[in-house]
Write a protein that holds these residues in place. Structure first.
Motif, short mmCIF file in Angstrom:
data_model
loop_
_atom_site.label_atom_id
_atom_site.label_comp_id
_atom_site.label_asym_id
_atom_site.label_seq_id
_atom_site.Cartn_x
_atom_site.Cartn_y
_atom_site.Cartn_z
N LEU A 168 3.98 21.08 78.43
CA LEU A 168 4.24 21.38 77.03
C LEU A 168 4.98 22.70 76.96
N HIS A 176 -2.24 21.98 79.25
CA HIS A 176 -1.68 21.67 77.94
C HIS A 176 -1.81 20.17 77.71
N TRP A 199 -0.62 16.83 75.03
CA TRP A 199 0.28 16.31 74.00
C TRP A 199 -0.31 14.98 73.59
#
Length: 128
Positions: free
Chosen positions: A7, A51, A53
């Protein structure tokens, strides 16, 4: 073939971006740089994290009580203290702290009305 490897960032609109960035700097020690945003380098994280998403269904209530089409997440080293800091700075805590296999989560509404998720990861991230 090229592929996504992480990300890169979260970009969003604000009615007063300088004030909002300053608020995050003052209450969560977000390292705001001269260009107005922050860069988070993996070598500064006190615990392993990653991270994510994730697209949500249009009907999700996960971003409630806001009507925004997004929510962002910050990794923190001390969830209770971070929530205390943002509430002392005028943020509004939403719900209670939740524990999960991924770590601990808490939420607040910032001065622009954005819902923000704070995440204190477990010591070892779960495997895929």
């Amino acid at each position: 073939m090229a592929k996504v490897i992480g990300l890169g960032g979260i970009f969003f609109k604000s009615t007063d971006p300088i004030s909002l960035a300053t608020w995050y700097k003052n209450h969560l020690h977000v390292p705001i740089e001269n260009w107005g945003g922050a860069a988070f380098y993996h070598n500064e994280k006190p615990t392993p994290s990653y991270h994510v998403w994730t697209p949500f269904a249009q009907s999700t209530q996960y971003f409630a009580p806001t009507n925004k089409d997004f929510m962002f997440n910050f990794v923190v080293d001390n969830l209770e203290q971070a929530l205390l800091q943002v509430t002392h700075g005028g943020g509004q805590q939403v719900g209670i702290i939740e524990d999960s296999e991924f770590g601990r989560f808490g939420w607040f509404i910032d001065p622009d009305g954005n819902k923000v998720e704070l995440w204190q990861p477990s010591a070892i991230p779960p495997e895929n």
